[in-house]
Design a protein around this motif. Sequence first.
Motif, PDB file in Angstrom:
ATOM      1  N   HIS A   1       0.882  -1.160   0.000  1.00  0.00           N
ATOM      2  CA  HIS A   1       0.000   0.000   0.000  1.00  0.00           C
ATOM      3  C   HIS A   1       0.924   1.214   0.000  1.00  0.00           C
ATOM      4  O   HIS A   1       1.796   1.321   0.870  1.00  0.00           O
TER       5      HIS A   1
ATOM      6  N   SER B   1      -4.272   6.290   0.529  1.00  0.00           N
ATOM      7  CA  SER B   1      -3.552   5.066   0.188  1.00  0.00           C
ATOM      8  C   SER B   1      -3.856   4.662  -1.248  1.00  0.00           C
ATOM      9  O   SER B   1      -4.989   4.796  -1.731  1.00  0.00           O
TER      10      SER B   1
ATOM     11  N   ARG C   1      -2.715   1.701  -4.540  1.00  0.00           N
ATOM     12  CA  ARG C   1      -1.997   0.556  -5.080  1.00  0.00           C
ATOM     13  C   ARG C   1      -1.393   1.044  -6.386  1.00  0.00           C
ATOM     14  O   ARG C   1      -2.058   1.735  -7.165  1.00  0.00           O
TER      15      ARG C   1
ATOM     16  N   GLU D   1      -7.396   3.531  -2.788  1.00  0.00           N
ATOM     17  CA  GLU D   1      -8.160   2.573  -2.006  1.00  0.00           C
ATOM     18  C   GLU D   1      -8.633   3.215  -0.709  1.00  0.00           C
ATOM     19  O   GLU D   1      -8.062   4.197  -0.242  1.00  0.00           O
TER      20      GLU D   1
END
Length: 140
Positions: A102, A121, A123, A132
Amino acid sequence: MLTITQDLYDRIVAHAREDHPDEACGVVAGPEGSGRPERFIPMLNAARSPTFYEFDSQDLLKLYREMDDRDEEPVVIYHSHTATEAYPSRTDIGYANEPGAHYVLVSTADADGLGDFQFRSFRILDGAVTEEEVKVVEAY
């Protein structure tokens, strides 16, 4: 989704604020395969820059050896942005080389009028950025 304890959240934000006006950076390691961030590891920004962060290569090598010895992996890789929103820059995307991590960005700039920081956060996989949800919990 990133699930993180309030303590770890607070420690990441505190590190970002302490290092301001330079970017802060670090890792939160967790048991291999668990996806659970547990061990907070603030790192030195070797670039000592308000617009760029760089892990010291010797510190990073030592960290990866230590994580290997402890059967850990980097669950969260974090850094701060001091004058822009908490969103990965082209440079951040180019350096993202942990497909399972992350990538947390903390902005210490008031980029959205909602206060002096943002905690987001992402990806990052093969250059694609996906934001996310962040769920903050008291404990796992």
